[in-house]
Design an enzyme around this catalytic site. Structure first.
Site, PDB file in Angstrom:
ATOM      1  N   SER A 188      39.393 103.541  15.295  1.00 33.92           N
ATOM      2  CA  SER A 188      39.500 104.962  15.635  1.00 33.92           C
ATOM      3  C   SER A 188      40.124 105.234  16.996  1.00 33.92           C
ATOM      4  CB  SER A 188      38.111 105.620  15.580  1.00 33.92           C
ATOM      5  OG  SER A 188      37.643 105.672  14.253  1.00 33.92           O
TER       6      SER A 188
ATOM      7  N   GLU B 266      70.738  69.397  24.317  1.00 35.68           N
ATOM      8  CA  GLU B 266      71.179  69.963  25.587  1.00 35.68           C
ATOM      9  C   GLU B 266      72.603  69.571  25.987  1.00 35.68           C
ATOM     10  OE1 GLU B 266      69.712  72.120  27.575  1.00 35.68           O
ATOM     11  OE2 GLU B 266      67.881  72.299  26.403  1.00 35.68           O
TER      12      GLU B 266
END
Length: 884
Positions: free
Chosen positions: A384, A110
């Site tokens: 399906s 950082e």
């Protein structure tokens, strides 16, 4: 010496050289440099003044705000608060308990110069500016850990000069008032890690089930990664992406001298999933509210670049419908599930807007589960349920197919392959309509439809919904896609069918409002037309039939207009063999259905694909869930019906005609189908396959009267070729111009009519009849003379037989003597032996000699009066024939 002296001429020339004016280029260069200096000075003064102005309006430093996360507020669709995401369950770690390697991993990732700068890293800022100029704004940030603490405590995430100035000013002030270790402790416990997890200590427990001091180097690196992009770098949801970034952090730690190269390589070699807390040990927090929906909200913030904004006290206006969410959670936590381990996901979408009304992330879902099946489950085949999206809707959209389009369900193989396309029942049913093929979920017609549409068109159509199914092949027609979709995506796609072809990408956030209460960011996506309204309605109309006569009957709800589709996936042959599965096994079941108000998609299966479902109870689970949820959330809705657009017409066609033709008046009813067509494509030609069947009339109709027996014998001929059904003959009679009355329907070419009344005129008519078709009638007239009075002299005045005064003649004929062969001869004592001597009648005499002198009325209007001089023997040999 004289040589060293310059001549007068030389000195003159030298002086002229010195007097020559400067060139214009040099002069302009000087002016430009001077201008730049002046502008720089002015800019510096102006910038300083502006900085001072912005700094003067910066908020005061507050220690509570510096140390505690600011909880965002989540509002439902009604504007009511339903959750705050804060530090309620945060584990606060003081600086002296933070492991050194954990601190090194954070600082290397950082803010490598954290202990050297004064709150703002000027060197890093310069590099960031250069990167942004070179690669575009936003390419690189320059925020220090101190700046992040300030921003998350007091400021919004907006990228404005004012916010940046205030951030820098407050960061310098913070560094003056607090030690570096105190500032690091603030950041360590305040930073958002993932979802609703704040602080590294909380994250250690959440992802590893351990205290920070018990973690290893590779685990410290993972935690350091997560604070950069909360939710994106979540090892539970995306371990692969998180592991790549973890290895970068380990490289940075080595680069800054925090670990050796050997330590780096050893930690990089650890598989990230091996060290995470196993899923069965992640105990869900059942006290939290609407966790699955909140997960969707947090992910949406991340996807829109606002992942860190949740730590800035924003207010999030969501699309949540509390009643729908409660019903979903109630259903998923009910006892309707066939096993303890089976999972289900539910997505409820507003059909008209695309807004996510409710989410079911799984059974007993809680804030600590990590995997949200409604959104994260994108690796399982849709079965399906894909057919309307990839096969039939594109066929209407691109090919103008009608719902009556003829398809043949027959044995075929995939193109270029020997693999046979099979239906779920192992059978092939021949010719059928598009409608029948879809609502019965036949696989072969679906594959044939995709072949006609083309895989490129099918892929382009599905992409309109923002869904990527990967490479589309023929097997994709029945769910064999290389990529899958989540229940949320499925519900969103089906919603477009119910919304006239208008699709809105599902969303959970309407807008966010920043801490100042004024600044807003709109999250509503734009709606777009993904198909014609004719396509949407025609597919919807067929999917209605799924609910009434197809595979989705269990999901139907009385009084609610619903369309839907079932889906079941299959294991590959390799998987069946690898996991030793029974032939009845299947891994996934789906149901997607929608009304004009809601679109709901449901998936069910086991967390691990190798665990199969095998029972009908498991297969029907999504339909049962759908019915429970849809019925309850629709109770107070308008429940409008789907409306047929003007672009669609209904036409009655003759099934099987090719090309489709209008049914004629002679088309059998079982072949008449009312189907939908895109206006302008409906057939205009009438089928001539079936013509009116004309029956010939009977011919040579004749009648012979037997005065002795008072009977009329009718006879006729009939000829007809190519007649499939049998023909009968309807015989009617009119007596003395009275109304006609049918007296018999017979298959024979003749009939004996008995008990005719002397003095009457009979008109007999015969009509050929076959099913509903009738011929022209033919008629013949019979007029009988009246009885003269002297003809009755042979009869005893009392009605007794002259030859048998005691009335004991019982008759030895066996005929029953009426038109139906069942007259018991209860008239005059002579009996009524009306048997036909040529054997055509079944009227055999059955005289009982009980002459009562009465007459009995016959239904056809004749009488059974005994002819003069008759005896029991006049019945003849009636047993030799039957009435025609």
């Amino acid at each position: 010496m004289s040589e060293q002296k310059m001549t007068r001429e030389q000195r003159r020339k030298q002086q002229e050289k010195k007097k020559q004016p400067k060139t214009p280029a040099k002069l302009w260069m000087k002016r430009i440099l001077l201008t730049i200096v002046i502008i720089g000075v002015v800019g510096l003064i102006a910038g300083g003044s502006l900085f001072a102005f912005y700094a003067s309006s910066a908020p005061e430093l507050d220690e509570t705000a510096l140390k505690d996360p600011i909880s965002p507020k989540l509002l439902d669709a009604n504007g009511d608060l339903f959750a705050t995401v804060g530090a309620e369950s945060r584990e606060y770690i003081p600086y002296d308990e933070i492991p050194k390697q954990m601190e090194d991993a954070i600082i290397a990732t950082e803010d490598a110069r954290f202990y050297d700068h004064f709150g703002v890293d000027v060197l890093r800022l310069g590099k960031a500016v250069l990167a942004n100029v070179t690669n575009g704004f936003g390419d690189q940030g320059a925020s220090t850990i101190t700046q992040q603490v300030v921003k998350n405590s007091f400021l919004t995430n907006e990228k404005t000069l004012k916010r940046k100035a205030q951030e820098a000013y407050l960061s310098i002030q913070l560094e003056r008032e607090y030690e570096k270790e105190e500032i690091f402790e603030m950041y360590f416990n305040k930073v958002l890690m993932s979802g609703r997890i704040y602080g590294y200590g909380t994250a250690a427990q959440y992802f590893y089930g351990k205290d920070l001091k018990d973690l290893t180097l590779d685990q410290y690196a993972v935690l350091a990664v997560m604070s950069q992009r909360p939710n994106a770098f979540n090892p539970f949801k995306d371990p692969e992406l998180t592991e790549k970034r973890r290895n970068v952090v380990l490289h940075l730690m080595n680069l800054h001298g925090k670990i050796t190269e050997e330590e780096m390589k050893t930690a990089q070699a650890v598989p990230i999933e091996d060290t995470l807390l196993p899923e069965d040990q992640r105990v869900a927090n059942q006290d939290s509210k609407y966790d699955a929906f909140i997960d969707i909200v947090l992910n949406e913030l991340e996807a829109n670049g606002d992942g860190n904004a949740i730590s800035e006290g924003i207010t999030i206006h969501t699309t949540l419908q509390p009643n729908a969410q409660k019903q979903v959670e109630k259903t998923l936590n009910s006892d309707m599930f066939p096993t303890d381990d089976i999972q289900s996901a539910v997505a409820v979408i507003d059909t008209k807007t695309g807004a996510i009304a409710a989410v079911g992330g799984g059974r007993n879902y809680g804030a600590d589960r990590g995997f949200n099946y409604a959104q994260d489950m994108t690796t399982r085949s849709p079965g399906s349920t894909i057919k309307p999206l990839i096969d039939y809707a594109p066929a209407v959209e691109f090919l103008d197919w009608s719902t009556g389009h003829t398809l043949v369900d027959e044995k075929i193989t995939y193109t270029g392959s020997e693999q046979v396309v099979r239906n779920f029942d192992g059978k092939y049913k021949g010719k059928m309509t598009f409608r029948e093929a879809l609502y019965n979920s036949r696989n072969v017609p679906a594959v044939k439809t995709l072949q006609e549409v083309g895989t490129d068109n099918a892929k382009e159509f599905v992409n309109r919904f923002g869904i990527d199914l990967g490479n589309v092949t023929e097997s994709s027609a029945i769910g064999g896609t290389s990529k899958a979709m989540s229940p949320i995506q499925m519900a969103g796609a089906y919603a477009a069918f119910g919304n006239s072809g208008i699709h809105t990408e599902p969303y959970a956030i309407n807008k966010i409002v920043y801490r100042d209460g004024k600044t807003e960011k709109n999250y509503k996506p734009k709606s777009k037309e993904v198909m014609k309204d004719s396509t949407a309605y025609m597919v919807t109309d067929v999917l209605r039939d799924v609910m009434t006569k197809g595979t989705g009957k269990r999901a139907a709800i009385s009084g609610l207009d619903i369309a839907g589709k079932t889906g079941t996936s299959n294991y590959s042959r390799d998987d069946m063999k690898k996991w030793d599965l029974p032939s009845s096994a299947f891994p996934d079941v789906w149901f997607a259905g929608y009304s004009t108000d809601y679109s709901i998609a449901i998936w069910s299966g086991y967390p691990e694909m190798k665990t199969p479902m095998t029972t009908n109870e498991e297969r029907n689970l999504p339909q049962n869930i759908f019915k429970e949820v849809m019925a309850n959330i629709s109770a107070d809705s308008a429940n409008e019906k789907f409306s047929k657009p003007n672009s669609v017409v209904e036409v009655t066609i003759e099934k099987g005609s090719s090309p489709l033709k209008l049914a004629s008046e002679y088309t059998p009813d079982e072949l008449k189908l009312t189907e939908l067509f895109v206006r302008g494509t409906e057939p205009t030609a009438v089928s001539e396959e079936y013509k009116q069947l004309e029956l010939n009339s009977p011919s040579n109709l004749s009648v012979e009267y037997d005065e002795l027996t008072s009977t009329a014998t009718l006879a006729w001929d009939f000829e007809q070729e190519d007649l499939e059904s049998e023909v009968q003959f309807e015989v009617a009679v009119t007596i003395d111009n009275g109304p006609p009355e049918v007296i018999e329907t017979t298959k024979q070419n003749g009939l004996i009519v008995q008990s005719l009344i002397p003095g009457s005129t009979y008109v007999f008519s015969v009509t050929a009849v076959s099913d509903d078709i009738r011929s022209e009638s033919v008629s013949v007239t019979l007029t009988l003379d009246a009885i003269v009075e002297e003809d009755l002299d042979d009869l005893d005045p009392d009605g007794e037989d002259v030859e048998n005064p005691d009335g004991s003649n019982n008759g030895n004929g066996n005929g029953n003597g009426n038109n139906n062969g069942n007259n018991n001869g209860n008239n005059s004592g002579n009996g009524n032996g009306n048997g036909n001597e040529n054997g055509n009648g079944n009227s055999v005499g059955n005289e009982n000699g009980s002459d009562s002198g009465d007459e009995t009325e016959n239904p056809d209007g004749g009488s059974t009066e005994t002819p003069p001089g008759g005896t029991g023997e006049t019945g003849g040999n009636g047993e030799s024939g039957t009435t025609p």
